[in-house]
Motif scaffolding. Structure first.
Motif, PDB file in Angstrom:
ATOM      1  N   LEU A 275      -7.499   7.561  -5.877  1.00  0.00           N
ATOM      2  CA  LEU A 275      -6.550   6.589  -6.425  1.00  0.00           C
ATOM      3  C   LEU A 275      -5.327   6.477  -5.514  1.00  0.00           C
ATOM      4  O   LEU A 275      -4.768   7.485  -5.079  1.00  0.00           O
ATOM      5  CB  LEU A 275      -6.087   7.008  -7.819  1.00  0.00           C
TER       6      LEU A 275
ATOM      7  N   HIS B  85       0.841  -1.197   0.000  1.00  0.00           N
ATOM      8  CA  HIS B  85       0.000   0.000   0.000  1.00  0.00           C
ATOM      9  C   HIS B  85       0.876   1.247   0.000  1.00  0.00           C
ATOM     10  O   HIS B  85       1.806   1.349   0.797  1.00  0.00           O
ATOM     11  CB  HIS B  85      -0.875   0.044   1.260  1.00  0.00           C
TER      12      HIS B  85
ATOM     13  N   TYR C  19       3.139  -4.000  -6.717  1.00  0.00           N
ATOM     14  CA  TYR C  19       2.906  -5.441  -6.800  1.00  0.00           C
ATOM     15  C   TYR C  19       4.218  -6.219  -6.768  1.00  0.00           C
ATOM     16  O   TYR C  19       4.538  -6.980  -7.670  1.00  0.00           O
ATOM     17  CB  TYR C  19       2.075  -5.775  -8.047  1.00  0.00           C
TER      18      TYR C  19
ATOM     19  N   ARG D  29       0.403  -0.058  -9.770  1.00  0.00           N
ATOM     20  CA  ARG D  29      -0.940   0.187 -10.312  1.00  0.00           C
ATOM     21  C   ARG D  29      -1.621   1.236  -9.444  1.00  0.00           C
ATOM     22  O   ARG D  29      -1.628   1.128  -8.222  1.00  0.00           O
ATOM     23  CB  ARG D  29      -1.786  -1.083 -10.290  1.00  0.00           C
ATOM     24  N   TRP D  30      -2.207   2.214 -10.101  1.00  0.00           N
ATOM     25  CA  TRP D  30      -2.990   3.238  -9.388  1.00  0.00           C
ATOM     26  C   TRP D  30      -4.425   2.748  -9.370  1.00  0.00           C
ATOM     27  O   TRP D  30      -5.080   2.678 -10.405  1.00  0.00           O
ATOM     28  CB  TRP D  30      -2.844   4.574 -10.089  1.00  0.00           C
ATOM     29  N   GLU D  31      -4.884   2.394  -8.170  1.00  0.00           N
ATOM     30  CA  GLU D  31      -6.191   1.762  -8.037  1.00  0.00           C
ATOM     31  C   GLU D  31      -7.080   2.567  -7.101  1.00  0.00           C
ATOM     32  O   GLU D  31      -6.606   3.164  -6.134  1.00  0.00           O
ATOM     33  CB  GLU D  31      -6.025   0.327  -7.526  1.00  0.00           C
ATOM     34  N   GLY D  32      -8.358   2.558  -7.409  1.00  0.00           N
ATOM     35  CA  GLY D  32      -9.306   3.354  -6.661  1.00  0.00           C
ATOM     36  C   GLY D  32      -9.772   2.713  -5.374  1.00  0.00           C
ATOM     37  O   GLY D  32     -10.044   1.525  -5.320  1.00  0.00           O
TER      38      GLY D  32
ATOM     39  N   HIS E  23      -0.359   1.116  -5.718  1.00  0.00           N
ATOM     40  CA  HIS E  23      -0.093  -0.188  -5.110  1.00  0.00           C
ATOM     41  C   HIS E  23       1.089  -0.804  -5.838  1.00  0.00           C
ATOM     42  O   HIS E  23       1.095  -0.893  -7.062  1.00  0.00           O
ATOM     43  CB  HIS E  23      -1.316  -1.108  -5.225  1.00  0.00           C
TER      44      HIS E  23
END
Length: 111
Positions: A77, A31, A82, A69-72, A80
């Protein structure tokens, strides 16, 4: 630049290996936050009761081998990572300043 909140003990556990927080094993990613305000909100919401120093790692996204990855989460956003965070990708380590109740109130250079 992306930011990651971590207790000092966790960050310093094995300084010769890439950083692998527990979330990498349990959720598949690390995170991170996009800015200071978000990092402080995370520190306040998730780490207020954690004793000892709390750090914010400043991570150069382009220096990571792992995918970011830019995640909502709702309408916001979050980056994250990986995979593990190579220590060479960490360009600065800041300390979270807390008030008497443990609330995150700012960041300071680590001295």
């Amino acid at each position: 630049m992306i930011l990651h909140v971590v207790p000092l003990d966790e960050w310093s556990a094995d300084p010769h290996l890439p950083y692998r927080p527990p979330s990498l094993a349990t959720e598949g990613f690390v995170h991170c936050s996009a800015d200071e305000a978000s990092a402080l909100a995370v520190a306040d919401a998730r780490y207020r009761q954690v004793p000892g120093p709390l750090l914010v790692l400043c991570v150069e996204e382009s220096a990571l081998a792992a995918e970011v990855r830019w995640e909502g989460v709702g309408s916001v956003l979050f980056p994250h990572v990986y995979g593990p965070v190579e220590r060479a990708a960490v360009t600065a380590v800041l300390e979270v300043r807390r008030d008497a109740e443990g609330r995150a109130i700012g960041l300071a250079a680590r001295g």
